[in-house]
Each structure stands twice: as C-alpha cells, then as structure tokens.
Design a protein around this motif. Structure first.
Motif, short mmCIF file in Angstrom:
data_model
loop_
_atom_site.label_atom_id
_atom_site.label_comp_id
_atom_site.label_asym_id
_atom_site.label_seq_id
_atom_site.Cartn_x
_atom_site.Cartn_y
_atom_site.Cartn_z
N UNK A 171 -12.54 67.32 64.03
CA UNK A 171 -12.44 66.51 62.84
C UNK A 171 -12.80 67.26 61.62
N UNK A 172 -11.80 67.27 60.52
CA UNK A 172 -12.02 67.80 59.14
C UNK A 172 -13.35 67.51 58.78
N UNK A 173 -14.11 68.47 58.05
CA UNK A 173 -15.37 67.85 57.27
C UNK A 173 -16.53 68.16 58.28
N UNK A 174 -16.39 68.27 59.51
CA UNK A 174 -17.55 68.49 60.65
C UNK A 174 -18.07 69.81 60.35
N UNK A 175 -19.33 69.95 60.38
CA UNK A 175 -20.05 71.25 60.46
C UNK A 175 -19.95 71.86 61.75
N UNK A 197 -16.07 72.96 58.28
CA UNK A 197 -14.61 72.97 58.84
C UNK A 197 -13.58 72.23 57.98
N UNK A 198 -12.77 72.76 57.44
CA UNK A 198 -11.84 72.25 56.63
C UNK A 198 -10.43 72.66 56.98
N UNK A 199 -9.30 72.15 56.08
CA UNK A 199 -8.14 72.43 56.29
C UNK A 199 -7.97 74.19 56.03
N UNK A 200 -8.56 74.65 55.12
CA UNK A 200 -8.90 76.01 54.76
C UNK A 200 -8.93 76.92 56.10
N UNK A 201 -9.90 76.32 56.98
CA UNK A 201 -9.92 77.10 58.41
C UNK A 201 -8.49 77.53 58.84
N UNK A 202 -7.78 76.40 58.97
CA UNK A 202 -6.19 76.89 59.41
C UNK A 202 -5.37 77.53 58.43
N UNK A 203 -5.64 77.26 57.34
CA UNK A 203 -4.86 78.41 56.19
C UNK A 203 -5.13 79.82 56.43
#
Length: 304
Positions: A171-175, A197-203
């Motif tokens: 899930x987005x926002x999880x640590x 963990x955010x969408x920026x990880x996949x970016x």
C-alpha cells in the motif's frame, strides 16, 4: 565434494517438490506442464486445465500470508499491463495463486541479445509501464509495485507490454518494514528501514529501467545509426530520467502522472509504435515454431 553433494540434494528436493505439486494440482483437474520460474519465497508453474485446455500460471508458496496479500491486490486490478487473477486456495500448508500465463519474450533476455533499444522502442515500453503504474497508484486501494525492472517485463504475443510478479507490492504510504526490490532498480527509501513508500518509489524504478533499455552512450556512438534529431531526442529523454532517479524522493518527479506529462513531447512517437502492435497479419509465423522464436520475430518486427 561437499558442493556436489549439496547440488545433488537440491536437485532431489526440486524433484520431490515437483511430484508433490503435480499431485495436488491433479486433484483439481490441472496438469503441471513445467516450472516457469522461481524466487526466494515461491515457484511458478505452467498448468493446463484438463476441462478446456486453457493454460494458466500458478504461484506456489509456503508463505500463505504473503501470497494472500498478493492475491488480494491482483484481484482488484483491471489493467492490461498486469496478469489477470483467477483464484487462490490453500492446501497442506502451501498457497496456490492461479493467474494468467503471460506468453512472450522477457525484456532482460532481449537486452542480452541486442544491448539496447532505440528511443522510439524504449518510449513505447516506458509509456505502457507509466500508464499502468499510474492506474496502480491511483486506484481505489493505492499500491506501489516496488520491483519495476526489465526482468519483470514481458513483450506479449500481440506486442503488448506486461509487468509481472506482485511479490513486492504494498500500500502507498506504508513504512518499509523490510528491504524489498532489486538493487539498482529499487529506490533508496525501499532499502531503508522505516522508509515511507510512495509512488515516487516506482518513478525511480521506472527511470532506472528506462536507462537500462536505452543502454550506455557508447552503444549509440559505435553503431553509427543515430542522426542529429535522434541524438537530441535521446538527450531530452535522459534529462527526464535523471529527474526520475534522484536519490531523495522529494527531488524526484513525484508520480506517474508527472512522468507522463514530462513525456508529452514524445507522444507522436509513442502513438506510432503503439498502433503497430495489433497488426499481427503482417507477420508470417511458421507452424510448429516454438513460441520464443515467434516472439523474437514479433519483437524484431515491432522494434525495427
């Protein structure tokens, strides 16, 4: 001597697991055709349904909690970038995840044969990835894939790109409770305990994957195939990729919507490549050829 004994024991263990899995799947009407892949926590088998002859992939893992989480995420997804979910069950301490069997050519293997793709080819794959990942991030239950890399990309029989293996998704926002992803493609915050963990990880993963698809600068210099316009395009694209792969998440393009906006000047090239993927009548496949050869033929046609 010790190494040979250990290798022998591993081979015996594989055979025993194969026999056990075959037996359990046979009770449900499936024939186990082959071992399609394996990871640290699971193995993926190619199955045939005895009723209608349909082919499926089945992920088998003793970590039933993790597999249930993966199944739950896949069940809610409806996008052509990702494999379809068909069901999950547990039996004798193992979890079985039934999903679409994606036939095609692995992009990592394609890179071994050709070293790099052109700007147009990389853009086609990159835009397909970005659009699917945007849907993943912005869906009802926002998710981060966390393992974007060429090894998890398949070029399917119709030329479509598929992204496989939801084993690291969350899930987005999880640590981050543990390190997940592949070094070189995983964002730095994925490798840090308590990293958000955010969408920026996949970016970040998308940017590193695109760099791998384009290859090193010297590949283009040696080939002598680039004209001035292509060289300019590639440099523009690399500037976008640099903005995607900053070590600090706060300095990156934040999400896939931003990535797609940055790629807008390249849209005509992407649209031209995308329109070619469905015209399979232009290909003359030979009957009896193994699938991999057919896919290589398709890939060479799609990416010429």
């Amino acid at each position: 001597m010790r190494e040979s004994v250990q290798q022998h024991d591993m081979e015996c263990d594989k055979k025993e697991q194969w026999i056990r899995v075959q037996s359990m799947l046979a009770h449900r009407g499936y024939t186990c055709l082959k071992l399609a892949g394996q990871g640290a926590f699971s193995r993926v088998y190619c199955l045939e349904d005895g009723k209608d002859g349909r082919i499926y992939a089945c992920k088998v893992s003793p970590d039933t909690v993790r597999l249930e989480q993966e199944a739950g995420m896949m069940e809610k997804l409806r996008h052509p970038l990702f494999a379809k979910y068909y069901g999950m069950w547990q039996e004798t301490g193992k979890g079985f995840l039934l999903m679409e069997y994606v036939t095609g050519s692995n992009v990592k293997e394609m890179l071994k044969r050709r070293r790099h793709f052109s700007v147009e080819q990389a853009l086609y794959m990159g835009m397909e990835l970005a659009e699917g990942l945007r849907t993943l991030h912005e869906g009802g239950e926002a998710l981060v894939f966390r393992d974007v890399k060429p090894e998890n990309m398949i070029i399917g029989q119709n030329g479509m790109v598929k992204l496989i293996d939801f084993g690291c998704a969350c899930a987005v926002g999880r640590r981050a409770a543990s390190r997940a992803g592949t070094p070189g493609f995983a964002a730095p915050e994925q490798m840090q305990e308590e990293g958000i963990l955010t969408a920026a990880c996949d970016v970040y993963g998308w940017g590193q994957t695109m760099k791998a698809l384009l290859g090193a600068e010297e590949n283009y210099v040696i080939s002598g195939q680039e004209n001035r316009q292509r060289r300019t395009m590639r440099k523009q694209l690399y500037r976008i990729l640099e903005a995607c792969t900053k070590r600090k998440a706060s300095e990156r393009i934040p999400d896939m919507r931003g990535v797609m906006a940055a790629l807008m000047p390249f849209m005509p090239l992407y649209a031209e490549k995308r329109s070619r993927r469905v015209d399979r009548k232009s290909l003359h496949f030979q009957k009896g050829m193994v699938c991999e050869k057919n896919i290589i033929l398709l890939a060479d046609w799609l990416y010429r």
